[in-house]
Every structure is written in C-alpha cells, then in structure tokens.
Design a protein around this motif. Structure first.
Motif, PDB file in Angstrom:
ATOM      1  N   ALA A 110     -52.136  -2.775 -72.827  1.00 49.44           N
ATOM      2  CA  ALA A 110     -52.468  -2.181 -71.348  1.00 49.44           C
ATOM      3  C   ALA A 110     -54.076  -1.592 -71.706  1.00 49.44           C
ATOM      4  CB  ALA A 110     -51.612  -1.024 -71.015  1.00 49.44           C
ATOM      5  N   GLY A 111     -54.850  -1.744 -70.862  1.00 50.38           N
ATOM      6  CA  GLY A 111     -56.094  -1.309 -70.782  1.00 50.38           C
ATOM      7  C   GLY A 111     -57.040  -2.234 -69.934  1.00 50.38           C
ATOM      8  N   ASN A 112     -58.544  -1.719 -70.196  1.00 53.16           N
ATOM      9  CA  ASN A 112     -59.437  -2.382 -69.356  1.00 53.16           C
ATOM     10  C   ASN A 112     -60.172  -3.608 -70.254  1.00 53.16           C
ATOM     11  OD1 ASN A 112     -59.025  -0.797 -67.025  1.00 53.16           O
ATOM     12  ND2 ASN A 112     -60.124   0.860 -67.951  1.00 53.16           N
ATOM     13  N   TYR A 113     -60.377  -4.663 -69.709  1.00 50.15           N
ATOM     14  CA  TYR A 113     -61.047  -5.556 -70.445  1.00 50.15           C
ATOM     15  C   TYR A 113     -62.380  -6.385 -69.515  1.00 50.15           C
ATOM     16  CZ  TYR A 113     -57.247  -5.340 -73.471  1.00 50.15           C
ATOM     17  OH  TYR A 113     -56.016  -4.909 -74.320  1.00 50.15           O
ATOM     18  N   SER A 114     -63.353  -7.038 -70.032  1.00 57.58           N
ATOM     19  CA  SER A 114     -64.143  -7.401 -69.234  1.00 57.58           C
ATOM     20  C   SER A 114     -64.580  -8.619 -70.182  1.00 57.58           C
ATOM     21  CB  SER A 114     -65.471  -6.794 -69.097  1.00 57.58           C
ATOM     22  OG  SER A 114     -66.314  -6.632 -70.395  1.00 57.58           O
ATOM     23  N   VAL A 115     -64.931  -9.846 -69.475  1.00 61.21           N
ATOM     24  CA  VAL A 115     -65.438 -11.147 -69.932  1.00 61.21           C
ATOM     25  C   VAL A 115     -67.035 -11.475 -69.311  1.00 61.21           C
ATOM     26  CG1 VAL A 115     -64.125 -12.446 -67.976  1.00 61.21           C
ATOM     27  CG2 VAL A 115     -64.716 -13.471 -70.307  1.00 61.21           C
ATOM     28  N   THR A 116     -67.953 -12.143 -70.132  1.00 56.77           N
ATOM     29  CA  THR A 116     -69.191 -12.695 -69.772  1.00 56.77           C
ATOM     30  C   THR A 116     -68.976 -13.920 -69.857  1.00 56.77           C
ATOM     31  OG1 THR A 116     -70.035 -10.302 -70.558  1.00 56.77           O
ATOM     32  CG2 THR A 116     -71.354 -12.553 -70.057  1.00 56.77           C
ATOM     33  N   VAL A 117     -69.130 -14.620 -68.621  1.00 59.55           N
ATOM     34  CA  VAL A 117     -69.366 -16.091 -68.660  1.00 59.55           C
ATOM     35  C   VAL A 117     -70.910 -16.429 -68.566  1.00 59.55           C
ATOM     36  CG1 VAL A 117     -68.788 -18.150 -67.412  1.00 59.55           C
ATOM     37  CG2 VAL A 117     -66.905 -16.205 -67.613  1.00 59.55           C
ATOM     38  N   THR A 118     -71.216 -17.414 -69.526  1.00 61.76           N
ATOM     39  CA  THR A 118     -72.548 -17.750 -69.785  1.00 61.76           C
ATOM     40  C   THR A 118     -72.649 -19.323 -69.658  1.00 61.76           C
ATOM     41  OG1 THR A 118     -73.127 -15.898 -71.066  1.00 61.76           O
ATOM     42  CG2 THR A 118     -74.745 -17.767 -70.791  1.00 61.76           C
ATOM     43  N   ASP A 119     -73.564 -19.797 -68.637  1.00 64.91           N
ATOM     44  CA  ASP A 119     -73.714 -21.382 -68.625  1.00 64.91           C
ATOM     45  C   ASP A 119     -74.626 -21.565 -69.386  1.00 64.91           C
ATOM     46  OD1 ASP A 119     -75.959 -20.824 -67.070  1.00 64.91           O
ATOM     47  OD2 ASP A 119     -75.176 -21.839 -65.427  1.00 64.91           O
ATOM     48  N   ALA A 120     -74.949 -23.077 -69.320  1.00 63.29           N
ATOM     49  CA  ALA A 120     -75.776 -23.682 -70.197  1.00 63.29           C
ATOM     50  C   ALA A 120     -77.333 -23.304 -69.932  1.00 63.29           C
ATOM     51  CB  ALA A 120     -75.574 -25.224 -70.255  1.00 63.29           C
TER      52      ALA A 120
END
Length: 134
Positions: A110-120
């Motif tokens: 349980a907790g807070n998460y983040s994801v960074t999506v980077t394109d080409a």
C-alpha cells in the motif's frame, strides 16, 4: 518546433531559387511547427513550380494506469499497469519509488507510486497511483 523540410528539386535547369514568402529564400527549412508550407521554385530559365509540404506532428502523448490493490493488510500483492498512447513509440517507463522500468509493476505494498512515460521524441508524461489495502 523541430519540424524540417528538405527539398530535392529535379527537372528544369539548375541553379534553382526558392521563395517561401516573407523573404525566406533558402532551399530547406528547419525549426518549423506543424503545418503546411508553400514554396515556389524557379529554375535558371524562369520556369516555376509551386510545391506544398506538410510538417506533421504525432498525437498528444497520453497514459492510463490500472491497478489491483493489496488483498490483505500488510501484503504486497498490489499491481499497476500503464498503457501509453499517442506520441511516438517506443515508450520507456520509470516507476517511482521502486525504480522498475516496465509497463507493469507487481509486488506493491500500500502506498503512493508514480510512473513517467517517455516516448521516442523524449516527450514525457507522469501518472500517479495510490495502492490501497483491505
């Protein structure tokens, strides 16, 4: 603005002159925003041709995150999946705070998460997610 137009005139008699309007007379153009551009090409005999060139851009980068929360208090059965659309593939993923780099992350507490999506094209978008527990 990083669009470009590279002209390769053929036919007629070289040398050629170029008129893009607004006093621009270079053969090629760089640092252009998306749009349609018109150039008149004139050969050394005074013959002209008008060419339209379109600088396209990818659609807006977007990402959606789905999740499965932790089944039991104190467990680590949470998962998150990010789906990227738009932009220019391939995509890379960077999850925080775990450091994972795939589109799916498992074993979450349980907790807070983040994801960074980077394109080409190195455009990026961040999505946040909260994993809860029962």
């Amino acid at each position: 603005m990083n669009g470009a137009i590279n002209l390769v005139p053929t036919g007629g008699t070289a040398p050629y002159t170029f008129n893009w309007g607004s006093g621009i007379t270079t053969e090629d153009r760089t640092n252009l925003p998306a749009g349609t551009y018109t150039v008149t090409i004139t050969d050394s005999n005074g013959c002209t041709a008008t060419v339209n060139a379109t600088v396209a851009q990818p659609s807006l980068l977007n990402a959606t995150v789905s999740q499965t929360n932790v089944a039991c208090n104190g467990g680590n059965t949470g998962t998150a999946t990010v789906t990227a659309t738009g932009g220019t593939s391939p995509y890379t993923y960077a999850w925080s705070p775990s450091g994972a780099n795939g589109s799916v992350i498992t074993g979450l507490t349980a907790g807070n998460y983040s994801v960074t999506v980077t394109d080409a094209n190195l455009c990026s978008i961040v999505r946040n997610i909260t994993i809860t527990q029962r």
